[in-house]
Scaffold this active site. Sequence first.
Site, PDB file in Angstrom:
ATOM      1  N   HIS A  35       0.792  -1.234   0.000  1.00  0.00           N
ATOM      2  CA  HIS A  35       0.000   0.000   0.000  1.00  0.00           C
ATOM      3  C   HIS A  35       0.819   1.276   0.000  1.00  0.00           C
ATOM      4  O   HIS A  35       0.238   2.358   0.007  1.00  0.00           O
ATOM      5  CB  HIS A  35      -0.923   0.032   1.222  1.00  0.00           C
ATOM      6  CG  HIS A  35      -2.147  -0.803   1.068  1.00  0.00           C
ATOM      7  ND1 HIS A  35      -3.288  -0.346   0.452  1.00  0.00           N
ATOM      8  CD2 HIS A  35      -2.408  -2.074   1.439  1.00  0.00           C
ATOM      9  CE1 HIS A  35      -4.205  -1.301   0.464  1.00  0.00           C
ATOM     10  NE2 HIS A  35      -3.697  -2.355   1.049  1.00  0.00           N
ATOM     11  N   LYS A  46      -8.509  14.383   3.518  1.00  0.00           N
ATOM     12  CA  LYS A  46      -7.670  13.184   3.591  1.00  0.00           C
ATOM     13  C   LYS A  46      -6.777  13.353   4.820  1.00  0.00           C
ATOM     14  O   LYS A  46      -6.773  14.415   5.435  1.00  0.00           O
ATOM     15  CB  LYS A  46      -6.808  13.033   2.324  1.00  0.00           C
ATOM     16  CG  LYS A  46      -6.089  14.317   1.920  1.00  0.00           C
ATOM     17  CD  LYS A  46      -5.352  14.174   0.599  1.00  0.00           C
ATOM     18  CE  LYS A  46      -6.264  14.206  -0.601  1.00  0.00           C
ATOM     19  NZ  LYS A  46      -6.432  12.944  -1.293  1.00  0.00           N
ATOM     20  N   ARG A  47      -6.019  12.308   5.179  1.00  0.00           N
ATOM     21  CA  ARG A  47      -5.090  12.477   6.297  1.00  0.00           C
ATOM     22  C   ARG A  47      -4.142  13.636   6.016  1.00  0.00           C
ATOM     23  O   ARG A  47      -3.774  13.896   4.873  1.00  0.00           O
ATOM     24  CB  ARG A  47      -4.300  11.173   6.518  1.00  0.00           C
ATOM     25  CG  ARG A  47      -5.101  10.083   7.210  1.00  0.00           C
ATOM     26  CD  ARG A  47      -5.596  10.484   8.602  1.00  0.00           C
ATOM     27  NE  ARG A  47      -4.541  10.527   9.582  1.00  0.00           N
ATOM     28  CZ  ARG A  47      -4.345   9.593  10.525  1.00  0.00           C
ATOM     29  NH1 ARG A  47      -5.147   8.557  10.618  1.00  0.00           N
ATOM     30  NH2 ARG A  47      -3.356   9.700  11.385  1.00  0.00           N
ATOM     31  N   LYS A  67       0.929  14.598   0.948  1.00  0.00           N
ATOM     32  CA  LYS A  67      -0.373  14.945   0.336  1.00  0.00           C
ATOM     33  C   LYS A  67      -0.473  16.444   0.030  1.00  0.00           C
ATOM     34  O   LYS A  67      -1.404  16.897  -0.605  1.00  0.00           O
ATOM     35  CB  LYS A  67      -1.520  14.491   1.250  1.00  0.00           C
ATOM     36  CG  LYS A  67      -1.604  12.957   1.370  1.00  0.00           C
ATOM     37  CD  LYS A  67      -2.718  12.528   2.302  1.00  0.00           C
ATOM     38  CE  LYS A  67      -2.744  11.027   2.564  1.00  0.00           C
ATOM     39  NZ  LYS A  67      -3.314  10.252   1.448  1.00  0.00           N
ATOM     40  N   THR A  90      -8.335   6.790  -2.896  1.00  0.00           N
ATOM     41  CA  THR A  90      -9.696   6.355  -3.243  1.00  0.00           C
ATOM     42  C   THR A  90     -10.670   7.525  -3.092  1.00  0.00           C
ATOM     43  O   THR A  90     -11.735   7.512  -3.693  1.00  0.00           O
ATOM     44  CB  THR A  90     -10.162   5.166  -2.383  1.00  0.00           C
ATOM     45  OG1 THR A  90      -9.895   5.454  -1.010  1.00  0.00           O
ATOM     46  CG2 THR A  90      -9.471   3.876  -2.774  1.00  0.00           C
ATOM     47  N   LYS A 130     -14.159   8.743  -5.287  1.00  0.00           N
ATOM     48  CA  LYS A 130     -15.453   9.129  -4.700  1.00  0.00           C
ATOM     49  C   LYS A 130     -15.908  10.477  -5.241  1.00  0.00           C
ATOM     50  O   LYS A 130     -17.074  10.674  -5.587  1.00  0.00           O
ATOM     51  CB  LYS A 130     -15.341   9.177  -3.164  1.00  0.00           C
ATOM     52  CG  LYS A 130     -15.137   7.813  -2.538  1.00  0.00           C
ATOM     53  CD  LYS A 130     -14.652   7.894  -1.099  1.00  0.00           C
ATOM     54  CE  LYS A 130     -14.116   6.531  -0.664  1.00  0.00           C
ATOM     55  NZ  LYS A 130     -13.360   6.567   0.588  1.00  0.00           N
TER      56      LYS A 130
END
Length: 843
Positions: A378, A569-570, A575, A677, A681
């Site tokens: 992952h 998101k986290r 990110k 993911t 969405k």
Amino acid sequence: MAAPLSDGDRRKQISVRGIAGLGDVAEVRKSFNRHLHFTLVKDRNVATPRDYYFALAHTVRDHLVGRWIRTQQHYYERDPKRIYYLSLEFYMGRTLQNTMVNLGLQNACDEAIYQLGLDLEELEEIEEDAGLGNGGLGRLAACFLDSMATLGLAAYGYGIRYEFGIFNQKIVDGWQVEEADDWLRYGNPWEKARPEYMLPVHFYGRVQHTPEGVKWIDTQVVLAMPYDTPVPGYKNNTVNTMRLWSAKAPNDFNLQEFNMGDYIEAVLDRNLAENISRVLYPNDNFFEGKELRLKQEYFVVAATLQDIIRRFKSSKFGCRDPVRTCFETFPDKVAIQLNDTHPALSIPELMRILVDVEKVDWDKAWEITKKTCAYTNHTVLPEALERWPVSMFEKLLPRHLEIIYALNQMHLDRVAALYPGDIDRLRRMSVIEEGDCKRINMAHLCVIGSHAVNGVARIHSNIVKDSVFKDFYELEPEKFQNKTNGITPRRWLLLCNPGLADIIAEKIGEGFITDLSQLKKLLEFIDNETFIRDVAKVKQENKLKFAAYLEEQYKVKINPMSMFDVQVKRIHEYKRQLLNCLHAITLYNRIRCTPSKSFVPRTIMIGGKAAPGYHMAKMIIKLITSIGEVINNDPYVGDKLKVIFLENYRVSLAEKVIPAADLSQQISTAGTEASGTGNMKFMVNGALTIGTMDGANVEMAEEAGEENLFIFGMRVEDVEALDRKGYNAREYYDSLPELRQAVDQISSGFFSPRDPGCFKDVVNMLMNHDRFKVFADYEAYIKCQGQVDQLFLDPREWTRKVIRNIACSGKFSSDRTITEYAREIWGVEPSATAIPPPNLPRN
């Protein structure tokens, strides 16, 4: 909360969620009243809203139980190959509405609850999220369970029943504060304790080599108590099981050690054993080598493997059938999928059981183990890879250490034979890493002990082959696969965006709910003015509803006509929430510079949790809230720009914000996000993506056409080239005036006037040791955001792109992902045949 619907509107809303027959409604009302009076409030005169929620949950559960029993009987009699999905995280969210959707009960329940003078949405809000995961990995596991049940696979999710899930996030004076998530305090109506299947798990002790074989003795025992949760497929009467283990001390725990009669102390000590399932470790993409975490990992593996072997032995024919005392057929009946390296101990534990307990020959046991296990990787971030100290294993799992050493020796002998004299290759490929502290590389253990290794998006799987496991790929290329992630369309379209699901169903029918590729049929309607108007109307309704929610929750008024620009998101440096912050500041400075100029109004929303020990992530949250404080209170800005931090982002909040988003931010440095993911969405819910060519964004751009996303910035090869050249943040700072101004404002205390030095660590990181190269993509990002503004000024063209994105999102269903796992890794075929419902005889 949205305004209550009139009776006429309620009737119109009967939709893809299933037309409610009068009989269904009467039955739901009757069952609800029975549960309310006899189960819940028999000792009290007045019912609370929570009583109403529990009465409805029990009513819906009644519809599950018969199907659950029948499904398990069906598997027992047909004895299919069973799939075991092992994960330390299952981020399930709420269960009530999802169960109603999958059983086709939502309209019947809505109508019955309405007739009783209650509001279904208000009851749904009472349910606690089951937050037994950190982010993507745990939410993926939840989507996979839904898809495996919908595809009729005999599948089981196995994990830990954490007493405390991912912490609740409070924002206090702009800082994240963590609160324990006591999600079980009111009970959980969806689980069933199964004490009859309680199993022992051993720790510590020592290894004895005897003529009869190897024995692991003098161990400390903890009991694993299973709690089962039903997992319904979509309208196919299949109900699979998620089994979560809870740690319990045996009754004699530590009593023998307190021979001085300190009975009280001994009983209090039971907590030491039961702490194993107390709390979820709140790190995402970061390895923390704590002994308690290793205990959790072995606990779930040891209990699960005993369960798997019990089920393998006791098929319909029981242990007497010779097939079931011989383990030759084990891989034909059992597939174990390791969700990342957390359940990696499955490999040495299965070897231990086969060799030490079942007396299978070592080489045969190794062949069985490899054929049974498969591993999903992952992440490629080095700090996320699990590398356990050998000394910890020696103390906690001495027999497993011996087995790992023996497996590693076999593996290195093979490598040495194929590459004679290549010592460096042996060092790189060893499961044991030498050094000051000898460590076990769990990813290497997973690769050598599995028959299949997969990444979770095409670009990620290629990176896995080309760099992370390059040597292993050269050794066994046939092992390596790609399985691009997906999301379940039941929760992430039908449940969270019923308005959109309805207008899609009107145009193309309901087949897309279980075959998302049918959304392609919407391409015919890209120029259909009615459909364009309907899609825009649904989005606007979702925005109005979310704006009302924000006003109620945050006491903040936002302009529902503004662009809803969302990054949820986290919080993690890779990110790049910081890139988003720099854009917000740049926009702010432009508005301040020319306040009379017309600007496309934006509401920038950023949400996500920071791991409690991750200093930089917590600073990023403080920066976002500080920027919001200044911008939102500046009269020059008005409602042209707002910056809002969404507190306590979780599954149930995602279900509200994603359908309301216009713009989805997926802006990680190319080569760092394995898949994502959330990006999928947003796509299926009609938001346009601004993103880098990273993770599944690459395949989203491929499906919809790159011109229908806002793609910017460096590609993987550009990042590699910049690494070779050497990334120098100051070059960008010196040459880009708007970037310099934004960084100087952060640095000088413009956004933190009461503490001017507050963000010195953030600026120092950006200027001197930013692994994720925020400044390198700044210019391209700002330019791309200008293109976003231009398109937003043309609502028809924007909505045409939205429709194209929705129409091209079919690939990103977890049903497609699981079908690929089933055929290419597990060797089973999904089934479209529904099991007969409980009220019909079994065929």
